[in-house]
Design an enzyme around this catalytic site. Structure first.
Site, PDB file in Angstrom:
ATOM      1  N   ILE A  28      21.602  40.794  39.416  1.00 41.96           N
ATOM      2  CA  ILE A  28      20.989  39.858  38.476  1.00 41.96           C
ATOM      3  C   ILE A  28      21.953  38.939  37.939  1.00 41.96           C
ATOM      4  O   ILE A  28      21.599  37.767  37.305  1.00 41.96           O
ATOM      5  CB  ILE A  28      20.100  40.262  37.311  1.00 41.96           C
ATOM      6  CG1 ILE A  28      20.739  41.126  36.476  1.00 41.96           C
ATOM      7  CG2 ILE A  28      18.911  40.800  37.990  1.00 41.96           C
ATOM      8  CD1 ILE A  28      20.171  41.699  35.565  1.00 41.96           C
ATOM      9  N   GLY A  29      23.331  38.907  38.372  1.00 38.39           N
ATOM     10  CA  GLY A  29      24.531  38.196  37.692  1.00 38.39           C
ATOM     11  C   GLY A  29      25.682  38.692  38.018  1.00 38.39           C
ATOM     12  O   GLY A  29      25.952  39.640  38.225  1.00 38.39           O
ATOM     13  N   GLY A  31      30.368  37.963  37.053  1.00 38.64           N
ATOM     14  CA  GLY A  31      30.981  37.399  36.282  1.00 38.64           C
ATOM     15  C   GLY A  31      32.502  37.573  36.930  1.00 38.64           C
ATOM     16  O   GLY A  31      32.692  37.931  37.963  1.00 38.64           O
ATOM     17  N   GLY A  32      33.442  37.266  36.118  1.00 40.59           N
ATOM     18  CA  GLY A  32      34.606  37.372  36.644  1.00 40.59           C
ATOM     19  C   GLY A  32      35.301  38.819  36.812  1.00 40.59           C
ATOM     20  O   GLY A  32      36.181  38.754  37.809  1.00 40.59           O
ATOM     21  N   PHE A  33      34.697  39.755  36.324  1.00 45.45           N
ATOM     22  CA  PHE A  33      35.143  41.018  36.390  1.00 45.45           C
ATOM     23  C   PHE A  33      34.162  42.082  37.092  1.00 45.45           C
ATOM     24  O   PHE A  33      34.321  43.314  37.103  1.00 45.45           O
ATOM     25  CB  PHE A  33      35.731  41.822  35.152  1.00 45.45           C
ATOM     26  CG  PHE A  33      36.785  40.975  34.385  1.00 45.45           C
ATOM     27  CD1 PHE A  33      38.035  40.892  35.188  1.00 45.45           C
ATOM     28  CD2 PHE A  33      36.597  40.144  33.208  1.00 45.45           C
ATOM     29  CE1 PHE A  33      38.961  40.078  34.430  1.00 45.45           C
ATOM     30  CE2 PHE A  33      37.295  39.320  32.706  1.00 45.45           C
ATOM     31  CZ  PHE A  33      38.668  39.433  33.049  1.00 45.45           C
ATOM     32  N   GLY A  34      33.087  41.592  37.386  1.00 48.91           N
ATOM     33  CA  GLY A  34      32.036  42.206  38.307  1.00 48.91           C
ATOM     34  C   GLY A  34      30.655  41.576  38.201  1.00 48.91           C
ATOM     35  O   GLY A  34      30.474  40.551  37.997  1.00 48.91           O
ATOM     36  N   THR A  36      26.145  42.313  37.450  1.00 49.69           N
ATOM     37  CA  THR A  36      25.308  43.059  36.889  1.00 49.69           C
ATOM     38  C   THR A  36      23.769  43.265  37.733  1.00 49.69           C
ATOM     39  O   THR A  36      23.398  42.307  38.434  1.00 49.69           O
ATOM     40  CB  THR A  36      24.649  42.387  35.269  1.00 49.69           C
ATOM     41  OG1 THR A  36      25.948  42.028  34.682  1.00 49.69           O
ATOM     42  CG2 THR A  36      23.827  42.991  34.480  1.00 49.69           C
ATOM     43  N   LYS A  50      26.052  46.744  33.970  1.00 47.99           N
ATOM     44  CA  LYS A  50      27.154  46.006  34.463  1.00 47.99           C
ATOM     45  C   LYS A  50      28.162  46.733  34.981  1.00 47.99           C
ATOM     46  O   LYS A  50      29.030  47.593  34.566  1.00 47.99           O
ATOM     47  CB  LYS A  50      27.737  44.982  33.190  1.00 47.99           C
ATOM     48  CG  LYS A  50      28.808  44.165  33.239  1.00 47.99           C
ATOM     49  CD  LYS A  50      29.565  43.715  32.074  1.00 47.99           C
ATOM     50  CE  LYS A  50      28.813  42.730  31.328  1.00 47.99           C
ATOM     51  NZ  LYS A  50      29.601  42.119  30.051  1.00 47.99           N
ATOM     52  N   ASP A 146      33.829  33.931  23.208  1.00 48.29           N
ATOM     53  CA  ASP A 146      33.462  33.586  24.733  1.00 48.29           C
ATOM     54  C   ASP A 146      31.893  33.197  24.508  1.00 48.29           C
ATOM     55  O   ASP A 146      31.112  33.621  25.185  1.00 48.29           O
ATOM     56  CB  ASP A 146      33.380  34.749  25.651  1.00 48.29           C
ATOM     57  CG  ASP A 146      33.567  34.125  27.111  1.00 48.29           C
ATOM     58  OD1 ASP A 146      33.778  32.768  27.331  1.00 48.29           O
ATOM     59  OD2 ASP A 146      33.398  34.779  28.013  1.00 48.29           O
TER      60      ASP A 146
END
Length: 302
Positions: A28-29, A31-34, A36, A50, A146
């Site tokens: 479902i999403g 990001g920079g490190f993995g 979700t 996550k 952030d």
């Protein structure tokens, strides 16, 4: 070893199985490190998982920061950390699942549907209340560092929750700021943080102001449409220019100005611009932002 910090019974195997072994259809999403994943642990019990890309070792401090921060604080407008797992080959965090997706996705969809000013103000207030809690009610004080639409999640009733504490820092009582390498996302980082590496609660206020301008305009912090302007623009410089030229109505998403009320819209614009003042002392505290948003809501309801 799996660590449980909530009441939901979880094991490593049940979490991995519920994500379909982290299959793309449950993602479902990212990001920079993995990424979700949505995981239905049992009928009626869905969580968000996550997963850290273990090969990217630089994500480990963010993973640990999430645990350190969220395991010790609770608030109605913060995501809830349910549990986590860490081994040399696998690392993931388990949160409450929020079906409304991210505020970033909401803003994109908002371009194609009517969204009332009451909903916009409600979301803005929810996020402001969460940040005011981190800044004024937590000891030590917590800087998020952030704040942006992709790190704000919504439930089905469009209540907003601040998430992603991987870059958060703690401020002891005698500290007014931290001097650290610049983290966060370009377009949301406050000028003093970008130039002098000084992060404070007013840096979070700046990022919040950018988010508020995005919410009322349906533009992105570094919207592609700004590149056609002379010298280019960020959403902050674009909004400042339009206000200076008396074209405030052009800041707002299509149909929003016409729906009004104008006084409420202008108050939100002014709040976004004050929060993004170039000099940190010129910005309000998040507690003052909360007070102003409640005042805007009250005047409109009356």
């Amino acid at each position: 070893m799996f660590k449980e910090v909530g009441a939901v019974p979880l094991t490593f195997n049940t979490v991995v199985q519920a994500t379909g072994n982290f299959t793309a259809r449950n993602c479902i999403g990212s990001g920079g490190f993995g990424s979700t994943y949505r995981a239905e642990i049992s009928p009626g019990t869905t969580v968000a998982v996550k997963r850290l890309t273990v090969e990217m070792c630089q994500g480990v401090p963010q993973f640990n920061a999430e645990i350190r921060i969220l395991a010790r604080i609770k608030h109605p407008n913060l995501v809830t950390l349910i549990g986590y797992y860490a081994s040399p080959s696998e690392m993931f965090l388990v949160y409450n699942y929020l079906a409304g997706g991210s505020l970033e996705g909401f803003i994109q969809l908002k371009r194609n549907r009517d969204t009332s000013i009451q909903v916009v103000t409600k979301i803005a207030l929810n996020v402001a209340v969460a940040l005011a809690f981190l800044h004024d009610e937590c000891n030590p004080q917590i800087l998020h560092r952030d704040v942006k639409p992709s790190n704000i999640l919504l439930d089905n009733n469009l209540n907003a929750y601040l998430s992603d504490f991987g870059l958060a820092r703690l401020l002891e009582g005698f500290e007014t700021h931290v001097t650290t390498g610049v983290a966060g996302t370009f377009g949301y980082v406050a000028p003093e943080y970008a130039l002098m590496c000084r992060a404070s609660d007013r840096s979070d206020v700046y990022s919040y102001g950018v988010m508020l301008l995005e919410l009322i305009s349906d533009k992105r912090a570094l919207d592609p449409s700004f590149s056609s302007q002379e010298n280019g623009f960020t959403i902050v410089s674009w909004a400042v220019m339009l206000r200076r030229e008396g074209r405030m109505e052009e800041v707002f998403a299509p149909g929003m100005w016409e729906a009004g009320p104008e006084t409420m819209l202008l108050d939100l614009l002014q709040l976004g611009l004050i929060c993004t003042a170039e000099a940190a002392p010129g910005r309000p505290t998040m507690k003052q932002v909360v007070r102003k948003l409640k005042q805007i809501q009250y005047v409109h309801d009356c």
